[in-house]
Scaffold this motif. Sequence first.
Motif, PDB file in Angstrom:
ATOM      1  N   THR A 424       4.838  -8.249  -1.128  1.00 36.93           N
ATOM      2  CA  THR A 424       3.630  -9.079  -1.781  1.00 36.93           C
ATOM      3  C   THR A 424       3.078 -10.261  -1.467  1.00 36.93           C
ATOM      4  OG1 THR A 424       3.953  -7.727  -3.801  1.00 36.93           O
ATOM      5  CG2 THR A 424       2.660  -9.428  -3.962  1.00 36.93           C
ATOM      6  N   ASP A 431      -3.422  -8.938  -0.169  1.00 35.47           N
ATOM      7  CA  ASP A 431      -2.263  -8.196  -0.999  1.00 35.47           C
ATOM      8  C   ASP A 431      -1.208  -7.935  -0.763  1.00 35.47           C
ATOM      9  OD1 ASP A 431      -4.665  -7.508  -2.756  1.00 35.47           O
ATOM     10  OD2 ASP A 431      -5.499  -6.259  -1.127  1.00 35.47           O
ATOM     11  N   VAL A 432      -0.996  -7.565   0.630  1.00 35.99           N
ATOM     12  CA  VAL A 432       0.299  -7.312   1.018  1.00 35.99           C
ATOM     13  C   VAL A 432       0.585  -8.086   2.605  1.00 35.99           C
ATOM     14  CG1 VAL A 432       0.523  -5.065  -0.005  1.00 35.99           C
ATOM     15  CG2 VAL A 432      -0.299  -5.235   2.248  1.00 35.99           C
ATOM     16  N   SER A 456       1.749   0.932   0.364  1.00 36.85           N
ATOM     17  CA  SER A 456       0.889   0.168  -0.359  1.00 36.85           C
ATOM     18  C   SER A 456      -0.398   0.268   0.445  1.00 36.85           C
ATOM     19  CB  SER A 456       1.729  -1.269  -0.305  1.00 36.85           C
ATOM     20  OG  SER A 456       2.633  -1.395  -1.047  1.00 36.85           O
TER      21      SER A 456
END
Length: 508
Positions: A424, A431-432, A456
């Motif tokens: 994260t 976002d990632v 993800s």
Amino acid sequence: MPQFISVSSDELFASSNDWDALIIISPDPLAVPFAAIRQALQQQAAIDKRIGQQLVLSVCDSAPGNRLLSAVVQIDAEYGDVSVYAEVAQQAIAQAQASGAKRPLLWVAANPLPQFAMALSVAALGCAQQLWLPLEAREAGHQVGISCIGLVDVPDNIAVQLTAIEAGRILARDLCATEPERMAPYAFVDYCMKSLVESDVDVSVLDDLDTLLADYPLLCAVGRASLQVERHQPRVLQLEYLPEDEVKHTLLLAGKGVIFDTGGASLKVGGGMSGMSRDKGGAAAIAGLMKTIGLLKPQGVRVVAQLGLVRNSIGSDAFVPDEIITSHAGTRVRIGNTDAEGRLVLADLLSHLRILASDAVNPQLFSVATLTSHAARAFGRHFATVPNSVALANLAPSFSHQANLQGEAATVSALSQEDFSIITDTTLAADVLSSMHLGSSMVTRGHQLAAAFIVSASGLNRHGAQSPTPLPFMHLDIAGAAIEGDPRYGKPNAIPLVTFWHYLQQLI
């Protein structure tokens, strides 16, 4: 390619046969059920203590071509796996070929232990693995001396199946092992199309750069420094098999086809770039699987594969760490290390397959890639199967069990909340994180973090076990398993092609 042919044991001693060697693989060759062969071995064992202890080539009047190869397979009932049959078979077929045999027979003693149930098939495919020559060698005029292998007391349908499996494995090995200019993205596509022309597989190619840039943004970021060189420009190859009868299951497969991996701006140094033309092993194995499926035409299952073919080049336009790129699924990805490029390719492919899964019958999604050195360090020649929450209870153990039965050893590696927390991006700018700044082998849970990122960035995190639309997904990291011998120039083995075929059979 060597053909597998079913042969009755009654033909072993027929004067009219044109077989020229007999290979026996057994824990105890002296217990072979053919009286004339058994007697010959027992007589030789009286003067040669190697008989029954190791591989021996003997002159035997009772054997076809007067050549008898007795090979001993050492069985560990507690921890052994069936791959020992492949290893022994490779040694035996090499000896047979060196002796001048062109049409050997293979007999494998049945083994009552359940983990060795597929011993004959594993041994037969082990022979074929040994005989394969690289595409460049064949183009230079080198040839395999053995034209076919007779399988003693094996049903015709098994011989046909093994021949089709090997046809797929040859395609996979050729695609994986061939050097990066001879198998550049356009050439990879052309080679697949020519190989699949007579099979029931539909082929489509996405090569329009504007469309690729819009629909596969992460994949195109990996290939950004290659866009100026036409032959290096990326492609997405879609292969689809549709059965004639009702579709009961759908497999959706994403394959990493990184034609060459320089590491990009996070440049591979210290000799680490050598052998990186093999980084297309995942896409190659899936292409080979599709050929096998197209030849054998299984009923009840639809298979759709997307292969991302891209070159991770270094140059003035290369993508770099710290960039933030939005994936096809709408996930904002901060690049941590450009040498962690395969997961970017897979995320965009899986995002498209995720959409296809929305109206598919009983869909299951897979990604296949030579992805992380961490998986190779953790599991050696085993490949890692990393399931999402939906696939954890049933798909993962079933698939991995099938892999171990087929001699393509696999280990289930579960994801955890920790993996998703680590990737994260806490700055809120993205976002990632695509990866840590270090190589995967230097990071705790390196291959699990890669799988968590794929889930993800592809949007599959919206389809977990607790969602209204759960989708089973499993990532297969074959980094340590895809090449036999020298990881730079050894022989590709098309793992997990054989596992996929038998898993598919199990489904239907």
